[in-house]
Each structure stands twice: as C-alpha cells, then as structure tokens.
Design an enzyme around this catalytic site. Structure first.
Site, PDB file in Angstrom:
ATOM      1  N   ASN A   8      13.170 -27.263  11.528  1.00 25.17           N
ATOM      2  CA  ASN A   8      11.902 -28.107  11.708  1.00 25.17           C
ATOM      3  C   ASN A   8      10.608 -27.294  10.800  1.00 25.17           C
ATOM      4  OD1 ASN A   8      11.762 -25.920  13.332  1.00 25.17           O
ATOM      5  ND2 ASN A   8      10.593 -26.652  14.916  1.00 25.17           N
ATOM      6  N   GLU A  45      12.596 -17.094  20.261  1.00 26.00           N
ATOM      7  CA  GLU A  45      11.685 -18.172  20.104  1.00 26.00           C
ATOM      8  C   GLU A  45      12.469 -19.409  20.403  1.00 26.00           C
ATOM      9  OE1 GLU A  45       8.571 -17.569  20.292  1.00 26.00           O
ATOM     10  OE2 GLU A  45       8.352 -15.719  19.540  1.00 26.00           O
ATOM     11  N   CYS A  99       8.426 -26.942  18.283  1.00 32.40           N
ATOM     12  CA  CYS A  99       8.664 -26.422  19.648  1.00 32.40           C
ATOM     13  C   CYS A  99       7.503 -26.486  20.509  1.00 32.40           C
ATOM     14  CB  CYS A  99       9.334 -25.007  19.760  1.00 32.40           C
ATOM     15  SG  CYS A  99       8.065 -23.887  18.534  1.00 32.40           S
ATOM     16  N   GLU A 158       6.120 -12.678  19.203  1.00 31.76           N
ATOM     17  CA  GLU A 158       5.691 -12.267  17.543  1.00 31.76           C
ATOM     18  C   GLU A 158       4.390 -12.674  17.287  1.00 31.76           C
ATOM     19  OE1 GLU A 158       8.910 -13.911  15.340  1.00 31.76           O
ATOM     20  OE2 GLU A 158      10.433 -12.934  16.255  1.00 31.76           O
TER      21      GLU A 158
HETATM   22  O1  TXE Z   1      19.133 -25.772  16.429  1.00 34.88           O
HETATM   23  P1  TXE Z   1      20.160 -24.600  16.570  1.00 34.88           P
HETATM   24  P2  TXE Z   1      19.634 -27.117  16.315  1.00 34.88           P
HETATM   25  C1  TXE Z   1      16.089 -27.186  19.731  1.00 34.88           C
HETATM   26  C2  TXE Z   1      15.873 -28.814  19.762  1.00 34.88           C
HETATM   27  C3  TXE Z   1      17.142 -29.314  19.020  1.00 34.88           C
HETATM   28  C4  TXE Z   1      17.993 -28.250  19.633  1.00 34.88           C
HETATM   29  C5  TXE Z   1      19.252 -27.989  18.764  1.00 34.88           C
HETATM   30  O2  TXE Z   1      15.918 -29.243  21.081  1.00 34.88           O
HETATM   31  O3  TXE Z   1      17.444 -30.540  19.426  1.00 34.88           O
HETATM   32  O4  TXE Z   1      17.404 -27.171  19.764  1.00 34.88           O
HETATM   33  O5  TXE Z   1      18.862 -27.974  17.408  1.00 34.88           O
HETATM   34  C6  TXE Z   1      21.568 -21.087  13.953  1.00 34.88           C
HETATM   35  N1  TXE Z   1      24.894 -17.859  16.268  1.00 34.88           N
HETATM   36  N2  TXE Z   1      15.345 -26.478  18.622  1.00 34.88           N
HETATM   37  O6  TXE Z   1      21.346 -27.351  16.799  1.00 34.88           O
HETATM   38  O7  TXE Z   1      21.682 -24.710  16.681  1.00 34.88           O
HETATM   39  C7  TXE Z   1      21.767 -22.197  13.139  1.00 34.88           C
HETATM   40  O8  TXE Z   1      22.655 -22.289  12.038  1.00 34.88           O
HETATM   41  C8  TXE Z   1      23.824 -17.647  15.591  1.00 34.88           C
HETATM   42  C9  TXE Z   1      14.167 -25.856  18.869  1.00 34.88           C
HETATM   43  O9  TXE Z   1      19.533 -27.675  15.127  1.00 34.88           O
HETATM   44  O10 TXE Z   1      19.562 -23.690  17.609  1.00 34.88           O
HETATM   45  C10 TXE Z   1      20.250 -22.343  12.950  1.00 34.88           C
HETATM   46  O11 TXE Z   1      19.973 -21.398  11.423  1.00 34.88           O
HETATM   47  N3  TXE Z   1      23.344 -18.475  15.029  1.00 34.88           N
HETATM   48  C11 TXE Z   1      13.449 -25.145  17.935  1.00 34.88           C
HETATM   49  C12 TXE Z   1      19.710 -21.748  14.074  1.00 34.88           C
HETATM   50  O12 TXE Z   1      20.365 -21.126  14.720  1.00 34.88           O
HETATM   51  C13 TXE Z   1      23.553 -19.745  15.197  1.00 34.88           C
HETATM   52  C14 TXE Z   1      13.770 -25.621  16.571  1.00 34.88           C
HETATM   53  C15 TXE Z   1      18.603 -22.833  14.970  1.00 34.88           C
HETATM   54  O13 TXE Z   1      19.976 -23.835  15.404  1.00 34.88           O
HETATM   55  C16 TXE Z   1      24.531 -20.131  16.130  1.00 34.88           C
HETATM   56  C17 TXE Z   1      15.017 -26.316  16.391  1.00 34.88           C
HETATM   57  C18 TXE Z   1      25.069 -19.066  17.033  1.00 34.88           C
HETATM   58  N4  TXE Z   1      26.176 -19.446  17.564  1.00 34.88           N
HETATM   59  C19 TXE Z   1      15.691 -26.740  17.423  1.00 34.88           C
HETATM   60  N5  TXE Z   1      24.379 -21.570  16.396  1.00 34.88           N
HETATM   61  C20 TXE Z   1      12.249 -24.470  18.027  1.00 34.88           C
HETATM   62  N6  TXE Z   1      12.215 -23.472  19.041  1.00 34.88           N
HETATM   63  O14 TXE Z   1      11.426 -24.706  17.196  1.00 34.88           O
HETATM   64  C21 TXE Z   1      23.454 -21.774  15.487  1.00 34.88           C
HETATM   65  N7  TXE Z   1      22.831 -20.967  15.125  1.00 34.88           N
END
Ligand code: TXE
Length: 486
Positions: free
Chosen positions: A152, A250, A284, A463
């Site tokens: 994001n 986070e 977020c 953080e």
């Molecule tokens: O995020 P992911 P996604 C929320 C939002 C969204 C949901 C899923 O609700 O719809 O999360 O989004 C890495 N081990 N937020 O699927 O999967 C992944 O490659 C280690 C909130 O896109 O959480 C990426 O680099 N790493 C949020 C990172 O984690 C892993 C922002 C985030 O991806 C992994 C984004 C694993 N097993 C989504 N699986 C905020 N807090 O700002 C994935 N990743």
C-alpha cells in the site's frame, strides 16, 4: 513499453533468482506488464543473509554512527533527484494516483531517511551511577534483520524500517510485496550509489510463502519487522518465535472516526472523507467506520455523501484523479464481496458502490468508486472486519459511552480520529480508546518522533523515532567498578 527485468539485490549488485524463475509485475490500472521479477526462494534468502553477515564482519560492521547517518542523507538526496521516477514506479506498481505518490509516498520516504540520520546522530544512552560503580548502556546492532513490507505504501514503509535499521548498524534483507517490487530495487541502487558497502542492504523479491517465510525462519536473522495483514502477521510470528528473534508487527485496522455534535462539522466531514478514502482506503490507518452523534447523523452523512460524490476515480496519471485503481483485481473482488455482504446485512449504499466507466486502457483496471454505507448494525461483519478498500460505514451513537463502546468493539486497535470542540471530552475519550494512536480534530497528522503501532490484533511493538532505534538494537549494560572494594 518493454517490460523491465527486476532482479534481487544481493551482496552489492543485482542477482538472478537461484532457480531462474520469475513472476510478472502488472499495472492494476491498465493491466500492462511492467516487469519480470526474480522469484526468490530459500536459496536466495540464504545468499542474502550470508551477504549481510559478511558485511557485518567487514566494512559495514566497521562504520561509525556519523558515517551511517551521512549514507542515509546522501541516499535521501539521490532519491530526491529521482523523485519523479520513483513516484511513477510507485503509481504504476500500485495503481495509486501519481499525484499522491509525488505528494505523500516519495517525500515521506526521503523524510524517513533524513529523519533517522538525524535521530541516530542525536541518540544518547543512559548511564546509571552507583556509589562504587558506573553503569552505562551501549546499543549494538541486532545483526541481520528482515524487513517485510506491504504494497500500500511500498517505499514509504520500506524506508521507515530500513533507515533506522541501517542507522543502528544492522545488515538488512528486505522482502517487499510481490505486487510492488520496483521501488525496493531502486532503494538498493541508490544506497549503493551513496556508498553502502556490499551486503549492507539486500533485497529478495518473491512471494510470502516462498521468500518471506524462509527469511523469517532463517537462523541467521535476529530481528523481523513486518507490516501487513493480521493473518500473515500471525504466521510470521509463528515462524520467527522459535528462533527468539526480535519481532515488530504492524498489522491491520478497522479504525473509527468519532464525530460529536459539537465538532466543527465542515472540518470533520472533510477529515472523515480524507480518512476513509486516501490511497483508495488502503492504509492501515484509514477511518473505515464513521461514528456520528445521533442528533447530527443525517446532516453529517449528507455532508459526507456530497463530498464523496465529488471525488474522481480514474487515470492514476491524471492530476484530477482523487482515487486510482485498487492494488489488484483479486483485491477488488474481495472489497466487492464486502459490498454484497453489506447489502445482505441490511445496509444502504448512499454513494458509490460501482465500478467507474473508464476508457481504454483503463476500462479493465481494478477501479472501484468510493462508497459510503449506512444503516448497518455496528457489530455486523461489514462494520467490524478490515475491508482495506474505498468503503466506509456510517453509524449513529447516542452518547459518549456508546461511541466508545462501538469504537472499541472490534478485534483491531490501531488508531482513532476524534472530532469535538470539548477539550475535556477529547482527553477523556482519547484515554479510553483501545488503540495505539488517537488523532483529535485531524487524521494522519504525523510526527516521525512519536510511537507508531497498535494494540489487540493490530500488532505488537512500536516503531517511530527512538522506538525504532531501540527495536533495531540490543541494549548492553556495562558496569565498571570504580576501584573501591564492594
Ligand atoms: O498482505 P500480506 P496482502 C491487510 C489488508 C489486506 C490483507 C492482505 O486487509 O487485504 O492485509 O493483504 C509477505 N511469511 N493489509 O495479502 O499477505 C508478503 O509477500 C512472510 C494491511 O497483500 O500481509 C508481503 O511482502 N511474509 C496492511 C507482506 O507479507 C509473508 C498492508 C504483506 O503481505 C508471508 C497490506 C509469510 N507466510 C495489507 N505471506 C497494513 N497494515 O498496512 C505474505 N508475506
């Protein structure tokens, strides 16, 4: 445009995936193929972590605080010189308006680099004198740290972690989101141009399960800083915990905007709309639940609807666009699923709810109009689950106690924004909200020195400013006896 080839960055230079595999990076607004990206796995993670350890044992480990701060400052200047290019990469990768990337993402990335350079230069350490001894605390780098970042705010969040990690002398292995890989590679290039020794900052691209998870589990990694979804955060914690790594999570949010009848309602309506829809609602901190005192609910809802109806959703390159595309078609499917659910749960879509009619090449893009839903029970799924898109629900409350119960009645606890002219109520309510951050009469007003993070399922740890410097280091106490017999 010929698609670029985006490689890992390991040991001071670009590196192919050990497996030779790659994946596609596409613009969610147009479907254009932007890049073929190295598809990392455990073998690439091993190479990057090893490079980090060599850097710590060599030139990087020998740098002074001042040298590291100067490196961050030079990197900030290089990024500033290429800000337009960086903003375009970010907009194409994520679908966000180019104007937003220029105004928010890239300036904040530059500010992160400069801020942590200053912060580390000014950081002191405690001293605890005894009658016969002197204790002083020194902060040592953790070692190799993993930075896992979402799509994001890609460079904004990567620099938010990388700057303090490098300032404190750690070696970094970054795993950016597979959906937005390009600015992480740009950062690696700029740090190297600025003089970072080989292996100090490495990037492994790829998917969470294939590259992120081996990185979190790696025995050579001493700390993991993760920003992303709550379910992913739980998995990261599960994988990292057996290695006793330091962990900062986070995670998601379902943040309330609370509007009391005594607020400046024009300012509150502007603020509530900005909080709900900035970056297509994909921050977020977005205020996706608007809680409004019953006496002004209808009037306030109308004011929000009028503002939202004026927002333009379309070409991310057009400066007139307020909203661009969502991150992907799959994500839009998820958000639209919540719009169906909202109707099933008895909600009324007051504005938006559809896909904008756009001309080619944007007609197949992952666009969705900003949407306000009213008439939902505050405890229903639409009103309590994180949607992470341009959808906000609006609910009436009768008094302060009910407002707080509604605000706190979700499993998340990241932030809240509170609109009132009653000073005592502002302080009282701020103290009773179960969140990590409260804004009063504003939203996303950031000072980089303050703690950032959530409670409940929004995360663990803080953080920001000194909290980041603390996270990315180990405190070691040295007790020196002053010569008298104790
Ligand atoms: O995020 P992911 P996604 C929320 C939002 C969204 C949901 C899923 O609700 O719809 O999360 O989004 C890495 N081990 N937020 O699927 O999967 C992944 O490659 C280690 C909130 O896109 O959480 C990426 O680099 N790493 C949020 C990172 O984690 C892993 C922002 C985030 O991806 C992994 C984004 C694993 N097993 C989504 N699986 C905020 N807090 O700002 C994935 N990743």
């Amino acid at each position: 445009m010929t698609p670029a080839r985006v490689l890992h960055f390991i040991d001071g230079g670009p590196a192919e995936a050990a497996s030779g595999a790659s994946f596609e990076d596409r613009d969610p607004a147009t479907g254009e193929l932007l890049a073929h990206v190295a598809r990392g796995d455990a073998a690439d993670v091993d190479r990057a972590v090893d490079a980090g350890h060599r850097a710590l044992a060599g030139a990087w480990g020998a740098t002074s605080v001042d040298e590291r701060a100067a490196l961050l400052e030079r990197t900030a200047a290089l990024l500033e010189a290429r800000a337009d290019e960086a903003a375009l990469l970010e907009s194409e990768d994520s679908g966000k308006p180019l104007a937003l990337a220029r105004r928010l993402d890239i300036p904040r990335a530059i500010a992160n680099l400069r801020f942590f350079a200053q912060a580390v230069r000014q950081a002191g350490a405690p001293c605890h004198p005894m009658a016969d001894a002197l204790n002083y605390t020194v902060r040592k780098p953790l070692g190799v740290v993993a930075l896992i970042t979402p799509w994001n705010l890609p460079l904004y969040l990567l620099t938010w972690k990388a700057a303090p990690a490098l300032a404190m002398g750690n070696a970094v292995v970054a795993k950016p989101s597979e959906l937005t890989p390009r600015t992480a590679s740009l950062l690696a290039e700029l740090l190297t141009e600025a003089g970072a020794p080989s292996g100090a900052f490495n990037v492994v691209h790829g998917f969470g399960a294939e590259a992120g998870e081996p990185l979190c589990a790696h025995a050579g990694v001493r700390g993991v800083s993760f920003t992303g979804g709550t379910a992913t955060g739980a998995r990261v914690a599960q994988v990292a915990a057996p290695g006793f790594k330091k962990l900062s999570l986070e995670l998601g949010g379902k943040n309330a905007t609370l509007v009391f009848a005594d607020a400046d309602l024009e300012a509150a309506a502007d603020g509530a709309v900005r909080a709900a829809f900035t970056n297509q609602g994909q921050i977020c901190l977005c205020g996706s639940r608007v809680l409004v005192e019953a006496s002004i609910h209808d009037r306030f809802l109308d004011a929000m609807v009028a503002r939202v109806a004026r927002l333009r959703t379309g070409d991310p390159r057009d400066p007139a666009s307020d909203l661009g595309a969502l991150i992907s078609h799959a994500h839009r499917d998820k958000v639209e699923g919540y719009l169906r659910l909202a109707r099933e749960e008895g909600g009324t879509v007051r504005v938006g709810g559809g896909r904008p009619a756009l001309q080619p090449p944007l007609d197949g893009g992952a666009f969705l109009e900003p949407t306000l839903v009213s008439g939902l029970a505050p405890g229903c799924r639409t009103a309590t689950e994180e949607i992470f898109g341009p959808v906000a629900t609006v609910h009436p409350f009768t008094d302060e106690a009910e407002a707080l119960a509604m605000a706190n009645g979700v499993r998340y606890g990241l932030s809240a924004s509170l609109w009132t002219r009653d000073l005592a109520r502002a302080h009282r309510a701020a103290a009773r909200l179960d969140v990590g951050m409260v804004w009063v009469n504003t939203w996303l007003h950031r000072d980089l020195r303050v703690p950032f993070g959530g409670v409940k399922q929004s995360g663990v740890g803080r953080e920001g400013g000194g909290w980041s410097l603390e996270f990315f280091s180990e405190a070691v106490n040295v007790c020196v006896h002053l010569g008298e017999r104790s």
